[in-house]
Every structure is written in C-alpha cells, then in structure tokens.
Design a protein around this motif. Structure first.
Motif, mmCIF file in Angstrom:
data_model
loop_
_atom_site.group_PDB
_atom_site.id
_atom_site.type_symbol
_atom_site.label_atom_id
_atom_site.label_comp_id
_atom_site.label_asym_id
_atom_site.label_seq_id
_atom_site.Cartn_x
_atom_site.Cartn_y
_atom_site.Cartn_z
ATOM 1 N N VAL A 84 0.729 -1.265 -0.135
ATOM 2 C CA VAL A 84 -0.147 -0.098 -0.129
ATOM 3 C C VAL A 84 0.864 1.264 0.040
ATOM 4 O O VAL A 84 1.824 1.228 0.907
ATOM 5 C CB VAL A 84 -0.872 -0.098 1.340
ATOM 6 N N VAL A 85 0.597 2.234 -0.786
ATOM 7 C CA VAL A 85 1.185 3.453 -0.865
ATOM 8 C C VAL A 85 0.279 4.506 -0.316
ATOM 9 O O VAL A 85 -1.003 4.620 -0.743
ATOM 10 C CB VAL A 85 1.703 3.931 -2.198
ATOM 11 N N PHE A 86 0.501 4.916 1.046
ATOM 12 C CA PHE A 86 -0.134 6.176 1.393
ATOM 13 C C PHE A 86 0.413 7.384 1.055
ATOM 14 O O PHE A 86 1.745 7.824 1.341
ATOM 15 C CB PHE A 86 -0.358 5.948 3.024
ATOM 16 N N THR A 87 -0.474 8.291 0.434
ATOM 17 C CA THR A 87 0.163 9.589 0.056
ATOM 18 C C THR A 87 -0.922 10.545 0.710
ATOM 19 O O THR A 87 -2.011 10.360 0.922
ATOM 20 C CB THR A 87 0.226 9.709 -1.433
ATOM 21 N N PHE A 88 -0.165 11.800 1.088
ATOM 22 C CA PHE A 88 -0.603 12.937 1.689
ATOM 23 C C PHE A 88 -0.472 14.201 1.087
ATOM 24 O O PHE A 88 0.649 14.330 0.589
ATOM 25 C CB PHE A 88 -0.559 12.968 3.209
ATOM 26 N N ASP A 89 -1.510 15.101 0.389
ATOM 27 C CA ASP A 89 -1.258 16.141 -0.112
ATOM 28 C C ASP A 89 -1.257 17.397 0.470
ATOM 29 O O ASP A 89 -2.002 17.426 1.479
ATOM 30 C CB ASP A 89 -2.208 16.301 -1.362
ATOM 31 N N ASP A 90 -0.684 18.301 0.176
ATOM 32 C CA ASP A 90 -0.736 19.847 0.780
ATOM 33 C C ASP A 90 0.122 20.351 1.539
ATOM 34 O O ASP A 90 1.419 19.874 1.615
ATOM 35 C CB ASP A 90 -2.225 20.134 0.900
ATOM 36 N N ARG A 91 -0.154 20.770 2.933
ATOM 37 C CA ARG A 91 0.928 21.223 3.664
ATOM 38 C C ARG A 91 0.586 21.273 5.234
ATOM 39 O O ARG A 91 0.477 22.160 5.934
ATOM 40 C CB ARG A 91 1.330 22.717 3.326
ATOM 41 N N ILE A 138 9.231 12.703 1.117
ATOM 42 C CA ILE A 138 8.539 14.204 0.995
ATOM 43 C C ILE A 138 8.619 14.405 -0.436
ATOM 44 O O ILE A 138 9.933 14.592 -1.458
ATOM 45 C CB ILE A 138 9.421 15.272 1.747
ATOM 46 N N GLY A 139 7.405 14.566 -1.019
ATOM 47 C CA GLY A 139 7.304 14.652 -2.640
ATOM 48 C C GLY A 139 6.979 16.276 -3.052
ATOM 49 O O GLY A 139 6.809 16.834 -1.971
ATOM 50 N N HIS A 140 7.017 16.441 -4.259
ATOM 51 C CA HIS A 140 6.475 17.992 -4.306
ATOM 52 C C HIS A 140 5.028 17.985 -5.051
ATOM 53 O O HIS A 140 4.633 17.127 -5.788
ATOM 54 C CB HIS A 140 7.361 18.120 -5.679
ATOM 55 N N HIS A 141 4.512 18.936 -4.557
ATOM 56 C CA HIS A 141 2.887 19.184 -4.992
ATOM 57 C C HIS A 141 2.548 20.597 -5.547
ATOM 58 O O HIS A 141 1.691 21.052 -5.322
ATOM 59 C CB HIS A 141 2.338 18.778 -3.735
ATOM 60 N N THR A 180 11.596 13.425 -5.569
ATOM 61 C CA THR A 180 11.600 12.328 -7.087
ATOM 62 C C THR A 180 10.356 12.139 -7.273
ATOM 63 O O THR A 180 10.219 11.394 -8.101
ATOM 64 C CB THR A 180 12.445 11.069 -6.777
ATOM 65 N N ALA A 181 9.446 12.489 -6.694
ATOM 66 C CA ALA A 181 7.946 12.337 -7.041
ATOM 67 C C ALA A 181 7.096 13.507 -7.067
ATOM 68 O O ALA A 181 7.360 14.599 -6.225
ATOM 69 C CB ALA A 181 7.356 11.176 -6.189
ATOM 70 N N PHE A 182 6.199 13.849 -8.171
ATOM 71 C CA PHE A 182 5.235 14.717 -7.956
ATOM 72 C C PHE A 182 3.645 14.349 -7.933
ATOM 73 O O PHE A 182 3.340 13.323 -8.648
ATOM 74 C CB PHE A 182 5.522 15.582 -9.287
ATOM 75 N N ALA A 183 2.877 14.966 -7.334
ATOM 76 C CA ALA A 183 1.493 14.874 -7.236
ATOM 77 C C ALA A 183 0.888 16.234 -8.079
ATOM 78 O O ALA A 183 1.043 17.300 -7.243
ATOM 79 C CB ALA A 183 0.927 14.425 -6.103
#
Ligand SMILES: [Zn+2]
Length: 296
Positions: A84-91, A138-141, A180-183
């Motif tokens: 499972v990949v859990f991702t969370f967006d924003d700040r 920590i990805g880029h959004h 290295t990842a962007f949403a």
C-alpha cells in the motif's frame, strides 16, 4: 513515549466514540479531489491485466526487513504480499507529524506531497526532516498549488516549470529535500505536461475514482491514487481494495490530505482511520511502499 502514545490513542478513541454516539454509525466517504474525466479509469493507460502484479518487481519480501529473517532460522518466514502506498497532499505538516509520531513504531512508510513549501516555518521544516530521516518520502506538490492544465494554457510550459516546479525544487534542496515524485494539485494533468514532468521526476501521481486504476502496474511512471479523504473508519470498500492488493500481490495507491481527530469538512481523514488502516496493512503482512519505490 509509550504512555504518551497510549494517551493520544485513548483521546482519539474517546473522541471517535463520541462521534459515533452523536452521529450514529454513518460513514462519510468523499471522493475528494476529482480527476478530470479523461483520467478516470482509462484502461489503455493502466496496461492490460497481464502486466499487473509481476511479483519480481514488487520487492522481494525478504528485502523489506521481515523480522523473521534475523534470528530463529527454524521458524518459517511469513512472506509479505502486496503493498500500500499512502500519500498525503498539501501542507498539513503539524497534523502529519503528529500522525507520524503516533505510528512510528509500526514500521509504516508514507509519501507526503508538499505544496507551498515557502510557507513552512523552521519548525515545520524540522518536522519534515525528522519524517524524512525516519523513512517517509517528501514529494513535490507545486509551489503555488496551481491547476497545471489551466496554468500551462494561460502562461506556457516554461512559466509553469519555473514558477510551479523549479522554484520549489530549489528551495527544498536548500533544506535537504530532493523530491523524486510529484502529485498534481486537483489532479489536473494532460499527457503533454506528464511527459515534461517525467524529465523532472521519476514518478508522478494523478487521482482517480475508478478502483481498478488505483493499482500500480509494472513499469508505470504515471500512477493514480484513490481517495481516502472523508474516511472515519476503514470501510469494507477500502479494506476490500487492500485485500485485492494482497490477493494479487500488487500495490494500491491511496491519497488523503489533512489528518484530524474528527471530520468537520472536506479533505480530512480521521486519525483513527489511519491508525486502523496501518494496522490492517501490518496484520495482513503487506508492505508499506513509498511512491518513488514503485519506479526505481
Ligand atoms: Zn493538493
């Protein structure tokens, strides 16, 4: 620390019970950021079923730090299956950090896609550093959390790259983050922007409402998350998605935003729901996967 966690958990449980008492057993499920119609379940993009779940690519279970590896060789190893990949967006750095502290002895890993990095205080940056050191990604959004399609239409791709991508990349690099990842904010994307951004990131994430599109296919560098916004308890639907990942030894991608004690608004997921989901992944001997691990 353990006492503190227990207290936190008790408070969470108490608040949860109160909600259940006042609101009955209603489970709110909000799809959250909705993708553009073109994104939803385009079966062509997600590859044919034959591509799914090549076990060789999913990480040899032995690599994932199975405690059974060390020590007693007489005990057969329980092999982990699926992930499972859990991702969370924003700040929502404070909320995310609290969740991380609550769960940091479970071995969970998540990917936090941060927008408007420039708004972080030094305290926020320290929290993000601790999360990265622990093993989260920590990805880029997006520097301005802009709708990519609209912004590119109005200003061109060069302006988009500079104002939305490079500016934040430079700032993040100054603080030791090299995403290295962007949403995509709002899931706003098209194939032209995808191809440009794939020169800047090794994997990018959109959003989808179609269950079958939320699974990683071998070789994908464009993946789609399923919303767990609005979740107050892990529903049978969400557990079923995870069960399918385990059954077929594949990886499912979820996205959420702010984690809260109880839901008052959109783009929120209850802490207790996350605690139970993480437990569910562990209880089912599945892997926590960071999004960049999907496409090494
Ligand atoms: Zn967002």
């Amino acid at each position: 620390m353990i006492i503190l966690k227990s207290i936190l958990l008790i408070i969470t449980l108490l608040s949860f019970s109160m909600i259940q008492f006042t609101c009955g057993t209603e489970v709110i499920y909000v799809a959250g950021e909705k993708g553009e119609p073109g994104e939803k379940g385009d079966p062509g993009e997600k590859g044919d079923p034959g591509e799914k779940g090549d076990p060789g690519e999913k990480g040899d279970p032995g690599e994932k730090g199975d405690p059974g590896e060390k020590g007693d060789p007489g005990v057969p190893k329980i092999q982990k299956r699926g992930g499972v990949v859990f991702t969370f967006d924003d700040r929502f750095v404070d909320a995310w950090y609290d969740l991380h502290r609550l769960l940091d002895d479970t071995g969970w890993k998540a990917t936090f896609f941060i927008s408007r990095f420039y708004q972080n205080t030094s305290e926020h940056i320290d929290k993000l550093k601790k999360m990265q050191e622990y093993g989260h990604e920590i990805g880029h959004h997006g520097q301005g959390h802009r709708q990519a399609v609209n912004y590119v239409q109005e200003n061109g791709i060069e302006a988009y790259l500079e104002n939305e991508i490079y500016s934040q990349k430079r700032l993040m690099a100054e603080h030791g983050f090299h995403p290295t990842a962007f949403a995509y904010p709002f899931g706003s994307r098209n194939t032209t922007i995808d191809s440009v951004l794939l020169n800047e990131f090794k994997i990018i994430r959109g959003v989808t409402n179609v269950r079958s599109s939320g699974y990683y296919n071998t070789g994908d560098n464009l993946v789609f998350g399923l919303s767990i916004d609005g979740l107050s308890v892990p529903t049978a639907y969400v557990k079923g998605i995870i069960d399918e990942a385990r059954r077929d030894d594949k990886v499912v991608i979820f996205y959420a935003h702010e984690t809260v004690r109880y839901i008052t608004d959109s783009y929120k997921t209850e802490i207790l729901a996350m605690v139970e989901l993480v437990k569910y992944v562990n209880d089912n001997n599945m892997n926590f996967v960071k999004i960049s691990d999907l496409n090494r």
